[in-house]
Design an enzyme around this catalytic site. Structure first.
Site, PDB file in Angstrom:
ATOM      1  N   ASN A   9       0.867  -1.174   0.000  1.00  0.00           N
ATOM      2  CA  ASN A   9       0.000   0.000   0.000  1.00  0.00           C
ATOM      3  C   ASN A   9       0.906   1.226   0.000  1.00  0.00           C
ATOM      4  OD1 ASN A   9      -1.826   2.035   0.465  1.00  0.00           O
ATOM      5  ND2 ASN A   9      -2.334   1.425   2.560  1.00  0.00           N
ATOM      6  N   LYS A  11       0.108   4.230  -0.289  1.00  0.00           N
ATOM      7  CA  LYS A  11      -0.551   5.411   0.293  1.00  0.00           C
ATOM      8  C   LYS A  11      -0.337   6.634  -0.617  1.00  0.00           C
ATOM      9  CE  LYS A  11       0.139   3.362   4.785  1.00  0.00           C
ATOM     10  NZ  LYS A  11      -0.027   3.505   6.206  1.00  0.00           N
ATOM     11  N   HIS A  96      -9.622   0.835   4.876  1.00  0.00           N
ATOM     12  CA  HIS A  96      -8.352   1.141   5.552  1.00  0.00           C
ATOM     13  C   HIS A  96      -8.622   2.129   6.689  1.00  0.00           C
ATOM     14  CE1 HIS A  96      -4.285   2.480   6.347  1.00  0.00           C
ATOM     15  NE2 HIS A  96      -3.877   1.385   5.702  1.00  0.00           N
ATOM     16  N   GLU A  98      -7.032   4.581   7.778  1.00  0.00           N
ATOM     17  CA  GLU A  98      -6.798   6.005   7.497  1.00  0.00           C
ATOM     18  C   GLU A  98      -8.016   6.629   6.818  1.00  0.00           C
ATOM     19  OE1 GLU A  98      -3.061   5.494   5.464  1.00  0.00           O
ATOM     20  OE2 GLU A  98      -2.125   4.932   7.364  1.00  0.00           O
ATOM     21  N   GLU A 168      -5.708  -5.228  10.357  1.00  0.00           N
ATOM     22  CA  GLU A 168      -4.707  -4.188  10.580  1.00  0.00           C
ATOM     23  C   GLU A 168      -5.017  -3.456  11.887  1.00  0.00           C
ATOM     24  OE1 GLU A 168      -2.673  -3.003   6.690  1.00  0.00           O
ATOM     25  OE2 GLU A 168      -4.324  -1.633   6.999  1.00  0.00           O
ATOM     26  N   GLY A 174       2.014   2.070  10.811  1.00  0.00           N
ATOM     27  CA  GLY A 174       2.976   3.176  10.691  1.00  0.00           C
ATOM     28  C   GLY A 174       3.599   3.593  12.007  1.00  0.00           C
ATOM     29  N   SER A 214       3.085  -2.312  10.464  1.00  0.00           N
ATOM     30  CA  SER A 214       4.530  -2.331  10.706  1.00  0.00           C
ATOM     31  C   SER A 214       5.176  -3.679  10.416  1.00  0.00           C
ATOM     32  CB  SER A 214       4.841  -1.862  12.137  1.00  0.00           C
ATOM     33  OG  SER A 214       4.382  -0.540  12.323  1.00  0.00           O
TER      34      SER A 214
END
Ligand code: PEP
Length: 253
Positions: A9, A11, A96, A98, A168, A174, A214
């Site tokens: 991904n 991003k 996701h 985010e 996730e 991250g 991560s």
């Protein structure tokens, strides 16, 4: 048998030339490492999808990171599932954290996006995950179940079989904090048992469930060694061809 997948991904990173150059490196390296029916996917920003789908060949599949929930129309600035499919992408990341957080995407909106993806022959990589608070207060099984039920459990069995699930944990994305292999396995087994309760053993056994958060060349092998972890969704480490390829290598160990 379920597919083993490593999906990157990217991003909101990499301009056009940077994307083409990284992707070309990845394709060359992945060719030598990928085994059998293992699959590598790169989910890139929209501007890259057309060129990457021409460069990827049979070695690396292409995915988008979002689509709109409507077929077409007066939605300035948006991109539809049909558009994404028409340039050769096969996958799309949905749910996701985010986008759930910064674009306030609800389970209901994600259910609509999932349906429109599938009706346009795009396979969703559907992400679920709990926040640190939800992990600490013990509500995470309930939260994950709600994301599954509201997001994808109303799909027909035929459609559900096209979905890849990514667990996730939001606290691991991250942050450099990774779920331990045992923590991740515990949740993957839980997800598989929920799929079994809804769709039966065979569907549950065939569903690919990725871990994301991560994941890197140092921890991938121990995560992928868990019996319900079928690969990874990789953010930061997918921006380095060597790291991404080493994570694919970890599928083989
Ligand atoms: C992600 O954003 O899907 C992700 C897993 O990111 P990272 O690997 O950087 O934690």
């Amino acid at each position: 048998m379920r597919k083993k997948i490593v999906a990157g991904n990217w991003k909101m990173n990499l301009d056009y030339n940077e994307g083409v150059s990284l992707f070309s490196e990845i394709v060359n390296m992945v060719k030598d490492e990928r085994q059998g029916d293992q699959l590598a996917i790169i989910c890139a920003p929209f501007i890259h999808l057309n060129s990457l789908s021409k460069l990827g060949g049979s070695d690396v599949a292409i995915g988008a990171q979002n689509i709109h929930d409507k077929e077409n129309g007066a939605y300035t600035g948006e991109i539809s599932a049909k558009m994404v499919k028409s340039i050769g992408a096969e996958y799309v990341i949905l749910g996701h954290s985010e986008r759930r957080q910064y674009q306030a995407e609800s389970d209901e909106l994600l259910a609509a996006k999932t349906k429109i993806a599938l009706s346009n022959n795009l396979k969703p990589i559907f992400c679920i995950g709990e926040t640190l608070d939800e992990r600490n207060n013990g509500s995470y099984y309930e939260i994950l179940k709600k994301q599954l039920v509201n997001g994808i459990f109303s799909l027909t069995e035929e459609d559900f079989r096209k979905v890849v699930i990514a667990y996730e944990p939001v606290w691991a994305i991250g942050t450099g904090l990774t779920a331990s292999p045992e923590q991740a396995q515990d949740i993957h087994a839980f997800i598989r048992s929920e799929i079994e309760a809804n769709y039966g053993f065979n569907v549950a056994d065939d569903t690919t469930i990725l871990y994301g958060g991560s994941c890197n060349p140092g921890n991938a092998a121990s995560l992928f060694a868990q019996k319900d972890i079928d690969g990874g969704l990789i953010g930061g480490a997918s921006l380095k061809s060597r790291d991404f390829t080493d994570i694919i290598k970890a599928l083989n160990s």
